[in-house]
Scaffold this motif. Structure first.
Motif, PDB file in Angstrom:
ATOM      1  N   VAL A  18     -19.606  30.998 -31.070  1.00 18.96           N
ATOM      2  CA  VAL A  18     -18.631  30.074 -31.663  1.00 18.96           C
ATOM      3  C   VAL A  18     -17.536  30.828 -32.425  1.00 18.96           C
ATOM      4  O   VAL A  18     -16.347  30.597 -32.205  1.00 18.96           O
ATOM      5  CB  VAL A  18     -19.318  29.031 -32.570  1.00 18.96           C
ATOM      6  CG1 VAL A  18     -18.296  28.252 -33.391  1.00 18.96           C
ATOM      7  CG2 VAL A  18     -20.166  28.094 -31.739  1.00 18.96           C
ATOM      8  N   GLU A  19     -17.915  31.700 -33.313  1.00 17.28           N
ATOM      9  CA  GLU A  19     -16.921  32.394 -34.143  1.00 17.28           C
ATOM     10  C   GLU A  19     -15.972  33.240 -33.301  1.00 17.28           C
ATOM     11  O   GLU A  19     -14.766  33.251 -33.537  1.00 17.28           O
ATOM     12  CB  GLU A  19     -17.606  33.252 -35.208  1.00 17.28           C
ATOM     13  CG  GLU A  19     -16.638  33.870 -36.194  1.00 17.28           C
ATOM     14  CD  GLU A  19     -15.723  32.850 -36.886  1.00 17.28           C
ATOM     15  OE1 GLU A  19     -14.528  33.167 -37.072  1.00 17.28           O
ATOM     16  OE2 GLU A  19     -16.190  31.750 -37.220  1.00 17.28           O
ATOM     17  N   CYS A  21     -15.166  32.770 -30.132  1.00 18.78           N
ATOM     18  CA  CYS A  21     -14.288  31.841 -29.405  1.00 18.78           C
ATOM     19  C   CYS A  21     -13.206  31.296 -30.334  1.00 18.78           C
ATOM     20  O   CYS A  21     -12.045  31.181 -29.943  1.00 18.78           O
ATOM     21  CB  CYS A  21     -15.100  30.708 -28.795  1.00 18.78           C
ATOM     22  SG  CYS A  21     -16.152  31.209 -27.423  1.00 18.78           S
ATOM     23  N   ARG A  22     -13.585  30.972 -31.563  1.00 14.07           N
ATOM     24  CA  ARG A  22     -12.613  30.489 -32.551  1.00 14.07           C
ATOM     25  C   ARG A  22     -11.569  31.581 -32.821  1.00 14.07           C
ATOM     26  O   ARG A  22     -10.377  31.325 -32.841  1.00 14.07           O
ATOM     27  CB  ARG A  22     -13.323  30.088 -33.837  1.00 14.07           C
ATOM     28  CG  ARG A  22     -12.383  29.525 -34.896  1.00 14.07           C
ATOM     29  CD  ARG A  22     -13.123  29.059 -36.137  1.00 14.07           C
ATOM     30  NE  ARG A  22     -13.787  27.783 -35.860  1.00 14.07           N
ATOM     31  CZ  ARG A  22     -15.100  27.591 -35.919  1.00 14.07           C
ATOM     32  NH1 ARG A  22     -15.907  28.563 -36.271  1.00 14.07           N
ATOM     33  NH2 ARG A  22     -15.615  26.416 -35.644  1.00 14.07           N
ATOM     34  N   ARG A  23     -12.038  32.820 -33.021  1.00 12.14           N
ATOM     35  CA  ARG A  23     -11.147  33.942 -33.302  1.00 12.14           C
ATOM     36  C   ARG A  23     -10.141  34.152 -32.162  1.00 12.14           C
ATOM     37  O   ARG A  23      -8.969  34.437 -32.396  1.00 12.14           O
ATOM     38  CB  ARG A  23     -11.962  35.225 -33.509  1.00 12.14           C
ATOM     39  CG  ARG A  23     -11.137  36.418 -33.990  1.00 12.14           C
ATOM     40  CD  ARG A  23     -11.954  37.694 -34.047  1.00 12.14           C
ATOM     41  NE  ARG A  23     -12.336  38.207 -32.749  1.00 12.14           N
ATOM     42  CZ  ARG A  23     -11.500  38.796 -31.879  1.00 12.14           C
ATOM     43  NH1 ARG A  23     -10.235  38.925 -32.163  1.00 12.14           N
ATOM     44  NH2 ARG A  23     -11.945  39.242 -30.730  1.00 12.14           N
ATOM     45  N   GLY A  25      -9.050  31.849 -30.242  1.00 11.71           N
ATOM     46  CA  GLY A  25      -8.249  30.650 -30.059  1.00 11.71           C
ATOM     47  C   GLY A  25      -8.628  29.836 -28.839  1.00 11.71           C
ATOM     48  O   GLY A  25      -7.821  29.069 -28.325  1.00 11.71           O
ATOM     49  N   LEU A  27     -11.670  27.986 -28.736  1.00  9.26           N
ATOM     50  CA  LEU A  27     -12.716  27.026 -29.077  1.00  9.26           C
ATOM     51  C   LEU A  27     -12.128  25.626 -29.141  1.00  9.26           C
ATOM     52  O   LEU A  27     -11.285  25.335 -29.989  1.00  9.26           O
ATOM     53  CB  LEU A  27     -13.366  27.385 -30.425  1.00  9.26           C
ATOM     54  CG  LEU A  27     -14.515  26.481 -30.835  1.00  9.26           C
ATOM     55  CD1 LEU A  27     -15.714  26.686 -29.916  1.00  9.26           C
ATOM     56  CD2 LEU A  27     -14.902  26.730 -32.278  1.00  9.26           C
ATOM     57  N   GLY A  81     -21.255  27.474 -36.941  1.00 10.66           N
ATOM     58  CA  GLY A  81     -20.030  26.756 -36.618  1.00 10.66           C
ATOM     59  C   GLY A  81     -20.156  25.589 -35.670  1.00 10.66           C
ATOM     60  O   GLY A  81     -19.167  24.919 -35.367  1.00 10.66           O
TER      61      GLY A  81
END
Length: 104
Positions: A18-19, A21-23, A25, A27, A81
């Motif tokens: 999750v983190e 993928c968020r980092r 961009g 997610l 997350g």
């Protein structure tokens, strides 16, 4: 990029990405499945007994241990997350994402 702009990672270790993928961009959403613990216990035990995976006593002890551990697993996934939600809600939200209507 070809194909869908969305991918789905599932399983107990999906929250691990999750983190990242968020980092990057990428997610759209992250969910952890919240199910009634008793129902999960019964479903798992019935499956494992039918498949004769191990001796019934071992399966029962393992099932009870997993039943007790489930809240901690869900807390860990949400801590990484993912948002805890029931299956119907997750399916509705994923359908909205596929249709181009992100969850608000």
């Amino acid at each position: 990029m070809t194909g869908s702009p969305l991918f789905i990672a599932e399983g107990i270790f999906a929250a691990e990405i999750v983190e990242e993928c968020r980092r990057r961009g990428i997610l759209a959403a992250a969910y952890a499945l919240r199910r009634p613990r008793g129902a999960t216990f019964v479903r798992r035990l019935a499956r494992d007994l039918a498949e004769q995976r191990k001796a019934p006593g071992v399966l029962l002890r393992r099932g009870v241990a997993l039943l007790r551990a489930e809240p901690a697993v869900l807390r860990r996934q949400t801590g990484l997350g993912a948002e805890a939600a029931h299956a119907r809600e997750i399916l509705r939200r994923v359908a909205d994402l596929v249709a181009g209507h992100p969850h608000r």
